[in-house]
Structure formats: structure tokens, C-alpha cells
Scaffold this active site. Sequence first.
Site, PDB file in Angstrom:
ATOM      1  N   PRO A   1      41.610  41.636  40.552  1.00 32.13           N
ATOM      2  CA  PRO A   1      41.226  40.687  41.593  1.00 32.13           C
ATOM      3  C   PRO A   1      39.757  40.812  41.968  1.00 32.13           C
ATOM      4  CG  PRO A   1      42.970  42.198  42.353  1.00 32.13           C
ATOM      5  CD  PRO A   1      42.533  42.665  41.014  1.00 32.13           C
ATOM      6  N   GLU A   2      39.026  39.747  41.756  1.00 30.15           N
ATOM      7  CA  GLU A   2      37.643  39.659  42.212  1.00 30.15           C
ATOM      8  C   GLU A   2      37.582  38.547  43.258  1.00 30.15           C
ATOM      9  OE1 GLU A   2      34.905  39.535  38.865  1.00 30.15           O
ATOM     10  OE2 GLU A   2      36.331  40.581  37.599  1.00 30.15           O
TER      11      GLU A   2
ATOM     12  N   HIS B   1      56.539  50.533  42.316  1.00 31.20           N
ATOM     13  CA  HIS B   1      55.186  50.621  42.864  1.00 31.20           C
ATOM     14  C   HIS B   1      54.974  49.693  44.064  1.00 31.20           C
ATOM     15  CE1 HIS B   1      54.516  52.955  39.308  1.00 31.20           C
ATOM     16  NE2 HIS B   1      54.698  51.922  38.526  1.00 31.20           N
TER      17      HIS B   1
END
Length: 288
Positions: free
Chosen positions: A2-3, A95
Site C-alpha cells: 500500500p502506497e 494473521h
Amino acid sequence: MPELPEVETIRRDLAHAVVGRAITAVEWLDARIVRGDVEGAELAARMVGRQGAAVARRGKFLVWRFTSGEGLLLHLGMSGRLTVGPRSDEAWPRHTHLVVALSSGAVVRLVDPRRFGRVAWLAAPAAGPGGMGPEPLSPRFTAESLGRILAGRRAPIKAVLLDQRRVAGLGNIYVDEALFRARLHPARPAGSLGAREVGALHRAIRRVLRDALADRGTTFMDYRDAHGQRGEHAAHLGVYGRAGQPCRRCGAPIVRVVVAARGTHLCARCQPAGAHGGSDTEVSGRRG
DNA sequence: AGATGATCCTGTATGC
DNA sequence: TGCATACAGGATCATC
């Protein structure tokens, strides 16, 4: 990973789900992802009862702001997914590190296999994460301000663009894409760019980010938006992940090298290492 | 001060 | 086929 375009996409989705909604329960919070002064159990306790006021983004950070004036800082690291949906009887995915129930009945979940993501309590979210460079899509980010950021630096331009203290929100994918679009070699010293090259880079950064945002981000492997959907921008990438494939501009094969300790993708023909822009004037000297 | 390198972490890909 | 190893990278911290 993710940017800026991916985090902004999630921000918009999350805002719709949490603004005006109260947190009724924190069903699970893995203490290993909690950072800052407030540890896990205390952080969870503080969240309950808070009402969402807004979701802000700064670089790749999200801030879930509450009407109390406090907030929750979130970073998705490399593999983090932040999703919102109905409560389910199915087992949580592996997770799962954070599960937050809302007064609407929806549930916000943070799942992050590599656990590079983190959450932290913010006593005063107006400050947000500090020490970061300009937002590249804001009007304050101009070719001139980019020129000042690059001037005098001998580090590779890619290293400077990846440094969140210089420019906020860029990561490995969009740095490679912006440099390709601007026809600049990633290993060029940042301070060696001429004014015309800085202008091209400034336009390229904004264009690349806007295009990716319009596609709701790039899904390579892990990234999903808040509804679990893939971003559509991968099909439009020029160089990232395209090693060996022909350059969309000139047909030469895209190559993969290492710059700033990162896998780096470029077209050696369109982005020559020694180019200095002809009559261009080099940006040099002191910054500020 | 600024730049570089190690560190964290696990799923995926590669090598034998 | 199966096991072991390498690799990927964002941010942080330690070390030049």
C-alpha cells in the site's frame, strides 16, 4: 504494497463506514502491532465508546479520528489489509491483528501476514505523524518545492523519493513508475537534475498517483481495498514488475536492477544513466 | 547532518 | 517430491 493511492482508496472506504459510528467493542487486538506510549490492552479499552469523526491520511498513514479529539494511527506496512464488512461467524483469517465492532453492526479488521503494519493511540490526532515531507497531490507540492528537496543531494533520486521525510506517500512501485514517465534513471544523483527534469518529474509523480488512484490502486499480491476488492492499476504499469517485457514506449526490454537497496525497474533506453538534459540548468547549491 | 545498513516478518519463488 | 534457502520491502534504529 500500500502506497499513497492504495491508502487513500482505503481511507475513503473506511470513512464511509466509521464516520458517525461508535466503537462498541474491540474484539481482538494483537499487542505485537501496537506502538507508542499506550500499550495494547489500554489502547483497546480507550477505543470503546469513541465515535468516528473522520478518517485522514498523511503519506501512507491513516488516522481514525474520534469526536473526543483523540485518534488511532494506522500503518499497513507491506502486506496489511484493512477491511470493513458485516460481522461473520466464519473464523478470522490468519494473521488477524485487530477487530473493531461498530454501532452500525459492521466490523473493521486489520489483517497483516508480515506484520510490518502498526497501530498507535494518538492523544491529539491533529498533529498526526510528524516529520514528513509534502503531500505530492497537494497544491503546496510544486516543481519549485521538489527542486528544493532534490537540490544538492548526492543520493540516488530514487532514495530521496522513497524517503518519507522528503516526500510523503511514495513507495517502490510509484517511484519506479514516476521515474519512467519522467525518463530519468533512478540512480542519478538527486541534485544532478536540471530544472526541466525536475519539472518533468513533478508532473510524472502527480500523474502516476492520480492515475493509480482512479484505478483504486495497484494489486500485485497482497493489496485489497476496504471491501476486499483488487485495485486495477497493475495492468497499466509501465515498468514495475515488467522485467523482460518490452517497454511500452520504445520496445526495449525492461530491466531490473538494485538501487537504494530496492528492486528497481526501468527502461535502459528511455532512462539513460548519464543523461543530463542538454541545455538544462542544473539545480545545485544550498536548500531552503 | 546525512546517508547507509541491519532489523523485523512470512508467503512465495527458486535451487538442489 | 520435498526440503532448505533466498527474496521481497516500509519504517525504525544503529552505525558509519
